[in-house]
Design a protein around this motif. Structure first.
Motif, PDB file in Angstrom:
ATOM      1  N   LEU A  45      -8.614  -9.918 -11.296  1.00 53.04           N
ATOM      2  CA  LEU A  45      -8.815 -10.042 -10.359  1.00 53.04           C
ATOM      3  C   LEU A  45      -6.488 -10.652 -10.112  1.00 53.04           C
ATOM      4  O   LEU A  45      -6.732 -11.099 -11.099  1.00 53.04           O
ATOM      5  CB  LEU A  45      -8.280 -11.550  -8.748  1.00 53.04           C
ATOM      6  N   THR A  84      -1.325 -12.977  -9.127  1.00 45.02           N
ATOM      7  CA  THR A  84      -0.105 -13.337  -8.669  1.00 45.02           C
ATOM      8  C   THR A  84      -0.054 -15.080  -8.114  1.00 45.02           C
ATOM      9  O   THR A  84       0.835 -15.781  -8.447  1.00 45.02           O
ATOM     10  CB  THR A  84       0.425 -12.464  -7.312  1.00 45.02           C
ATOM     11  N   ALA A  85      -1.399 -15.303  -6.736  1.00 45.63           N
ATOM     12  CA  ALA A  85      -1.895 -15.988  -6.370  1.00 45.63           C
ATOM     13  C   ALA A  85      -3.041 -16.654  -6.829  1.00 45.63           C
ATOM     14  O   ALA A  85      -4.142 -16.758  -5.841  1.00 45.63           O
ATOM     15  CB  ALA A  85      -1.287 -16.634  -4.898  1.00 45.63           C
ATOM     16  N   HIS A 114       7.421  -5.668 -11.151  1.00 43.24           N
ATOM     17  CA  HIS A 114       6.290  -6.238 -11.865  1.00 43.24           C
ATOM     18  C   HIS A 114       5.215  -4.956 -11.662  1.00 43.24           C
ATOM     19  O   HIS A 114       4.390  -5.140 -12.560  1.00 43.24           O
ATOM     20  CB  HIS A 114       5.821  -7.915 -11.986  1.00 43.24           C
ATOM     21  N   ARG A 126       5.165  -0.404   3.194  1.00 44.32           N
ATOM     22  CA  ARG A 126       6.046  -1.950   2.698  1.00 44.32           C
ATOM     23  C   ARG A 126       7.392  -1.104   3.192  1.00 44.32           C
ATOM     24  O   ARG A 126       8.002  -0.350   2.918  1.00 44.32           O
ATOM     25  CB  ARG A 126       5.960  -1.999   1.628  1.00 44.32           C
ATOM     26  N   ARG A 169      -4.271   8.245   1.739  1.00 49.07           N
ATOM     27  CA  ARG A 169      -4.481   7.402   2.715  1.00 49.07           C
ATOM     28  C   ARG A 169      -4.957   8.716   4.324  1.00 49.07           C
ATOM     29  O   ARG A 169      -4.645   9.722   4.489  1.00 49.07           O
ATOM     30  CB  ARG A 169      -3.148   6.753   3.778  1.00 49.07           C
ATOM     31  N   ALA A 199     -10.034  -8.328  -1.816  1.00 48.36           N
ATOM     32  CA  ALA A 199      -9.278  -9.732  -2.524  1.00 48.36           C
ATOM     33  C   ALA A 199      -9.210  -9.194  -3.531  1.00 48.36           C
ATOM     34  O   ALA A 199      -8.384  -9.387  -3.928  1.00 48.36           O
ATOM     35  CB  ALA A 199     -10.513 -10.321  -2.727  1.00 48.36           C
ATOM     36  N   ARG A 200      -9.293  -8.045  -4.051  1.00 51.95           N
ATOM     37  CA  ARG A 200      -8.781  -6.992  -5.441  1.00 51.95           C
ATOM     38  C   ARG A 200      -6.961  -6.520  -4.975  1.00 51.95           C
ATOM     39  O   ARG A 200      -6.974  -6.611  -5.711  1.00 51.95           O
ATOM     40  CB  ARG A 200      -9.766  -6.283  -5.550  1.00 51.95           C
ATOM     41  N   CYS A 201      -6.998  -6.828  -3.531  1.00 53.63           N
ATOM     42  CA  CYS A 201      -5.678  -6.829  -4.143  1.00 53.63           C
ATOM     43  C   CYS A 201      -4.998  -8.081  -2.896  1.00 53.63           C
ATOM     44  O   CYS A 201      -3.533  -8.624  -4.402  1.00 53.63           O
ATOM     45  CB  CYS A 201      -5.040  -5.702  -3.014  1.00 53.63           C
ATOM     46  N   ASP A 250      -8.141 -13.493  -4.280  1.00 53.28           N
ATOM     47  CA  ASP A 250      -9.609 -14.786  -3.697  1.00 53.28           C
ATOM     48  C   ASP A 250      -9.185 -15.722  -3.081  1.00 53.28           C
ATOM     49  O   ASP A 250     -10.059 -16.258  -2.473  1.00 53.28           O
ATOM     50  CB  ASP A 250     -10.705 -15.281  -5.378  1.00 53.28           C
ATOM     51  N   GLY A 292      -3.801 -15.180  -1.100  1.00 55.19           N
ATOM     52  CA  GLY A 292      -2.532 -15.976  -1.629  1.00 55.19           C
ATOM     53  C   GLY A 292      -1.334 -14.175  -2.234  1.00 55.19           C
ATOM     54  O   GLY A 292      -0.463 -15.037  -2.008  1.00 55.19           O
ATOM     55  N   GLY A 293      -1.653 -13.363  -1.798  1.00 55.70           N
ATOM     56  CA  GLY A 293      -1.696 -11.904  -2.156  1.00 55.70           C
ATOM     57  C   GLY A 293      -1.507 -11.826  -3.720  1.00 55.70           C
ATOM     58  O   GLY A 293      -2.306 -12.462  -4.318  1.00 55.70           O
ATOM     59  N   GLY A 294      -0.901 -10.618  -3.467  1.00 56.76           N
ATOM     60  CA  GLY A 294      -1.586 -10.170  -5.406  1.00 56.76           C
ATOM     61  C   GLY A 294      -0.728  -8.619  -5.793  1.00 56.76           C
ATOM     62  O   GLY A 294      -0.656  -8.625  -4.978  1.00 56.76           O
ATOM     63  N   GLU A 295      -0.294  -9.099  -6.697  1.00 57.41           N
ATOM     64  CA  GLU A 295       0.635  -7.203  -7.222  1.00 57.41           C
ATOM     65  C   GLU A 295       1.358  -7.203  -6.056  1.00 57.41           C
ATOM     66  O   GLU A 295       2.184  -8.447  -5.715  1.00 57.41           O
ATOM     67  CB  GLU A 295      -0.381  -5.881  -7.244  1.00 57.41           C
ATOM     68  N   ASP A 296       2.196  -6.435  -5.361  1.00 60.45           N
ATOM     69  CA  ASP A 296       2.842  -6.615  -4.258  1.00 60.45           C
ATOM     70  C   ASP A 296       1.906  -6.705  -3.078  1.00 60.45           C
ATOM     71  O   ASP A 296       2.313  -5.544  -1.608  1.00 60.45           O
ATOM     72  CB  ASP A 296       3.806  -5.079  -4.530  1.00 60.45           C
ATOM     73  N   SER A 297       0.904  -6.955  -2.850  1.00 57.58           N
ATOM     74  CA  SER A 297       0.835  -7.242  -1.774  1.00 57.58           C
ATOM     75  C   SER A 297       0.628  -8.818  -0.815  1.00 57.58           C
ATOM     76  O   SER A 297       0.567  -9.175  -1.390  1.00 57.58           O
ATOM     77  CB  SER A 297      -1.292  -6.928  -2.167  1.00 57.58           C
ATOM     78  N   PRO A 298       0.923  -8.779   0.190  1.00 63.69           N
ATOM     79  CA  PRO A 298       1.259  -9.805   0.866  1.00 63.69           C
ATOM     80  C   PRO A 298       0.020 -10.637   0.996  1.00 63.69           C
ATOM     81  O   PRO A 298      -0.900  -9.966   1.565  1.00 63.69           O
ATOM     82  CB  PRO A 298       1.858  -9.757   2.478  1.00 63.69           C
ATOM     83  N   ASP A 315       4.120 -16.827   5.280  1.00 67.12           N
ATOM     84  CA  ASP A 315       4.282 -15.424   5.310  1.00 67.12           C
ATOM     85  C   ASP A 315       3.526 -13.966   5.954  1.00 67.12           C
ATOM     86  O   ASP A 315       3.762 -12.949   6.305  1.00 67.12           O
ATOM     87  CB  ASP A 315       4.155 -15.031   3.774  1.00 67.12           C
ATOM     88  N   SER A 358      -5.188  -0.449   2.019  1.00 66.51           N
ATOM     89  CA  SER A 358      -3.703   0.276   2.383  1.00 66.51           C
ATOM     90  C   SER A 358      -4.430   1.935   1.671  1.00 66.51           C
ATOM     91  O   SER A 358      -3.861   2.452   1.828  1.00 66.51           O
ATOM     92  CB  SER A 358      -2.937  -0.002   1.752  1.00 66.51           C
ATOM     93  N   ASP A 359      -5.471   1.800   0.005  1.00 72.21           N
ATOM     94  CA  ASP A 359      -5.619   3.044  -0.190  1.00 72.21           C
ATOM     95  C   ASP A 359      -6.354   3.587  -0.150  1.00 72.21           C
ATOM     96  O   ASP A 359      -6.459   4.803  -0.173  1.00 72.21           O
ATOM     97  CB  ASP A 359      -5.622   3.041  -1.681  1.00 72.21           C
TER      98      ASP A 359
END
Lengths: 686, 157
Positions: free
Chosen positions: A207, A210-211, A453, A542, A674, B67-69, B72, B75-81, B87, B110-111
């Motif tokens: 996964l 980032t967080a 990144h 975005r 999309r 969750a993959r973006c 889990d 908290g966000g990931g890559e550039d997903s908020p 936030d 989103s994809d």
């Protein structure tokens, strides 16, 4: 040199020289590896489609994926294989395997496995394709890594699992990861395996970090399996245990619990040497490494292993203690170079940071010096910073690195003034590796990183022409506001996690998520079924952080760079893609010619004897605002000039490939957008 | 007001949020959130509007689709908020659950958006709101826009 016998003589003279190197690129009009060959050149020597006739390219057939998998796939990163007159690929969120007639698109067979919860919760639904192996006789196998992380060997003839491989064709990949339990939805792979001689080598994806919810995660070890039996032959611990090299770089016992450190980008193999090249990603916690003090070997490294034994041959750590998520993320490319008159079997890795790291692939010695350069330490509580990072002396970066006021947009004096004001909200600097700050430190929103990144180069990597040794690299330019904050302890045991520092949220507040107009062409609600294919994707949803929703940094926002790898010098650079619609139609730019900006997405690249093929790209994930589009191009290999541009039914989402069957050359590219379910498009001359 | 490229387009459909939208665009802050006073008849996310069964369904949906973006831990990931804390919430205070359900349904994942049913989207929204500490009630949140559009997302007291 026109005299025939002279030419013959010259050929004779050249033969032993070229014989030093194995032939590179896809052979005999086939495409046997995800990247064309095991070295990811994405090169084919086919030449039926050339500069003179490429304008006549037409769609020969289309293959639609819509009903493969429970939900339609839109972002299909696949590159098919073409072997013995059959096209093979993965399709849909279940990663069904499909065999298709390469001249008509007719489905010949398909293989489907419903993995239940482990499949539903797959960490990566993207699929890039398959691996292939044959004993050179009748045994021909298609190798699949499933979304739920199982390794499956299928008979290439009929798609049935090979019963002698693993358990009825299936090998469990979550075993042997030094964790008592590996729950569903934790580990998988988006890239295919690579087969070197008789060993299948498998990387791993986890996964996004980032967080993360925990500093504890499953490690993405690299494993080798016997391609005949499916038996695991070796494990390379990317997070080494005590007694293993590099364990001391995980201080305070952090090797015990730290995970990730997989290799999610495509791997490369050298059959002649019997080596496999692994681009190892960042460890757990992309932007905070306080729970893993030390250099964290083998994270951030290019690792060369003996494919038969898993023994490490050499490694080079490209990023010590990564807290920027600048991890290796592109396929290593094998290239045979002549540098200062010396032949070198080389491997090159293009990076998110905009650098190309080039090594002798036998010894690991840098082809050009890569000195350790000092960088500032983090002031985040508990963080550990490496005092230096390696920076290649050559080739020069292929994208912008670091931020100074003079690279902000200056289309008008007003916009420049606004851009300067925005920039002052951030911590920034002219160099790479500025540590992320805690949100609000010194009144700053975040550290502003360039490249992003998710910028620079990424899994699409580049394409390499072994005849000219020109390396074509796709990259995007997009600044990255990144700040740390202490998470709610109920959600994460990390001391800090990464985020946009409120900056991205502030931009989104202006331009999304509820701001339809920022999307450019598609109207709100159009995503249901009718967005104009080719409109910007997720990136466009975005907001930019620049003035009035414009990009902050000057164009080009997406580019293709050609590097002469014999000299380590840039040959040319062209922006890729037209001005994004939201910029072109921006009221602040009325009547201003901003030139050819390119779009903030990476061009999928493939090169043949005659042409370089490129496209706008997907624009749906990890691209910048307004990235992606439906244009497909043939470029002049020597100059980057567009020779022909055509419009695809939707955005190119995968790397194109090419093959020749029945005297006809085809170019295949996966497309989607999309609201436009993914399909394969076959292009050929009439 | 800064003519940002389109803060207002979608806000036409999100009338309850329009004040917030203008406030954000004008000031870049959320200090005007409370100006959007809900009509007296309106319910809010503080009233325990979703059930625990719904949260578990939504969690499952989140884990397989989001969750993959978004990570889990949301908290966000890559550039997903991030989908928790300021936030996320600052973008949605003053809008209705209906707006969030429909945004999720129409724009996510989103994809490849557009495949979620309103029920799935409502369940995932319930899970996300519950993760932001909004209270659980006894009744299910009905996947009907008329109802959802009446429930405001307001700050916890």
């Amino acid at each position: 040199m026109s005299h025939p016998s002279l030419r013959f003589l010259l050929c004779l003279l050249l033969l032993p020289v070229s014989g030093l190197f194995a032939q590179q690129g896809a052979q005999k009009g086939e495409w046997r590896f995800y990247g064309g060959d095991a070295g990811n050149t994405k090169y084919s020597s086919l030449d039926q489609i050339n500069a003179d006739n490429v304008g006549e390219l037409k769609v020969a057939w289309r293959w639609k994926s819509e009903n493969f998998g429970p939900r339609a796939d839109y972002l299909w990163e696949v590159t098919p294989l073409m072997i013995d007159g059959v096209l093979y690929f993965t399709a849909g969120s279940r990663r069904n395997v499909v065999a298709v007639d390469p001249t008509t698109g007719e489905t010949l067979w398909m293989y489907r496995i419903d993995e239940g919860e482990r499949g539903d919760r797959a960490v990566r639904t993207q699929n890039r394709g398959l691996a292939y192996w044959t004993d050179g006789k009748d045994d021909k196998r298609i190798i699949l890594i499933t979304p739920g992380f199982q390794l499956i060997a299928l008979n290439a003839k009929d798609g049935r699992p090979v019963s002698s491989f693993g358990k009825n064709g299936v090998v469990e990949l979550t075993d042997g990861l030094d964790r008592d339990v590996v729950p569903a939805g934790v580990i998988g792979s988006s890239s295919p395996a690579v087969v070197v001689r008789d060993t299948v080598v498998v990387g791993a994806a986890l996964l996004p970090g980032t967080a993360p919810s925990s500093k504890t995660n499953v490690p993405g070890y690299i494993r080798g399996f016997d391609v005949r039996t499916g038996k695991k032959v070796w494990t390379f611990r990317t997070v080494p245990h005590p007694g293993e090299e590099g364990n001391e770089t995980w201080e305070k016992d952090s090797w015990k619990y730290t995970g990730n450190t997989g290799a999610w980008a495509p791997l490369a193999g050298d059959d002649e040497l019997g080596y496999v090249y692994i681009p190892v990603e960042a460890p757990t916690g992309d932007f905070y490494g306080g729970h893993r003090p030390g250099n964290n070997l083998f994270s951030g490294s290019l690792v060369c292993l003996d494919a038969k034994t898993g023994r490490k041959v050499w490694h080079f750590q490209i990023i010590h203690h990564d807290i920027w998520d600048y991890e290796p993320s592109s396929p290593p490319v094998l290239m045979d170079l002549t540098v200062d008159g010396k032949k070198i079997k080389a491997v090159a890795l293009v990076m998110k940071m905009g650098y190309t790291f080039t090594f002798n692939r036998v010894t690991g010695e840098p082809v050009w010096p890569i000195p350790e350069v000092p960088f500032p330490a983090s002031d985040v509580p508990g963080e550990w910073t490496s005092p230096t990072q390696p920076i290649p002396s050559k080739p020069a970066p292929f994208d912008r690195i670091g931020i100074t006021p003079d690279i902000l947009i200056d289309f008008t004096p007003e916009l420049k003034a606004e851009a300067l004001k925005i920039l002052e909200q951030y911590k920034y600097g002219p160099q790479l590796y500025i540590p992320p700050i805690v949100r609000g430190t010194d009144g700053k929103l975040a550290t502003l990183l360039l490249p992003h990144h998710t910028g620079g180069a990424n899994w699409p990597g580049g394409a390499f022409d072994p005849e000219t040794n020109l390396f074509y690299i796709a990259s995007l330019t997009n600044p990255d506001p990144m700040a740390l904050s202490a998470p709610d302890p109920r959600r994460s045991d990390m001391a800090y996690v990464g985020g946009g520092g409120g900056a991205a949220a502030a931009a989104r507040g202006k331009a999304g998520p509820a701001a339809g107009a920022a999307k450019g062409a598609p109207a709100p609600g159009a995503a249901k079924g009718a967005p104009a294919p080719g409109a910007g994707g997720e990136g466009a949803v975005r907001g930019n952080i620049g003035p009035r929703g414009l990009p902050l940094i000057k164009p080009p926002w997406g580019r293709i760079t050609a590097i002469d790898m014999n000299r380590g010098e840039h040959a040319w650079m062209v922006p890729n893609g037209a001005v994004p619609d939201a910029v072109k139609n921006h009221p602040a730019l009325n009547g201003i010619d901003i030139g050819n900006t390119g779009r903030p997405e990476r061009a999928p690249l493939m090169v043949t004897k005659t042409l370089l093929f490129a496209a706008d790209g997907a624009g749906m994930f990890n691209s910048g605002p307004g990235g992606g589009g439906n244009k497909f191009r043939a470029l002049d290999k020597k100059t980057g000039a567009t020779i022909h541009e055509l419009t695809l039914p939707a955005n190119a989402t995968g790397i194109p490939m090419t093959y020749m069957v029945k005297d006809r050359q085809y170019v295949i590219v996966a497309v989607g957008a999309r609201g436009y379910p993914a399909e394969l498009v076959a292009l050929a001359l009439p | 007001m800064t003519p940002a490229p389109g803060p207002s387009f979608r806000f036409h459909r999100l009338l309850p949020g329009i004040l917030l939208g203008l406030g954000l665009a004008a000031t870049g802050t959320v200090s005007l959130v409370l100006a959007a006073e809900p009509p007296p008849s309106q319910r809010s996310v503080l009233d325990g509007v979703f059930s625990s069964a719904q949260i578990s369904r939504g969690k499952k949906g989140y884990e397989s689709l989001c969750a993959r973006c978004h990570g889990d831990a949301l908290g966000g990931g890559e550039d997903s908020p991030a989908l928790v804390e300021a936030d996320f919430l600052n973008n949605w205070y003053g809008k209705t659950i209906g707006a969030l359900v429909e945004y999720t349904r129409e724009e996510m994942p989103s994809d490849g958006p557009g495949d979620l049913t309103r029920k799935e989207s409502t369940d995932i929204t319930a899970f996300v709101l519950s993760s932001n500490d909004f209270p659980t009630g006894s009744a299910e949140l009905a996947p009907e826009l008329k109802v959802l559009n009446q429930i405001l997302i307001t700050p916890r007291k």
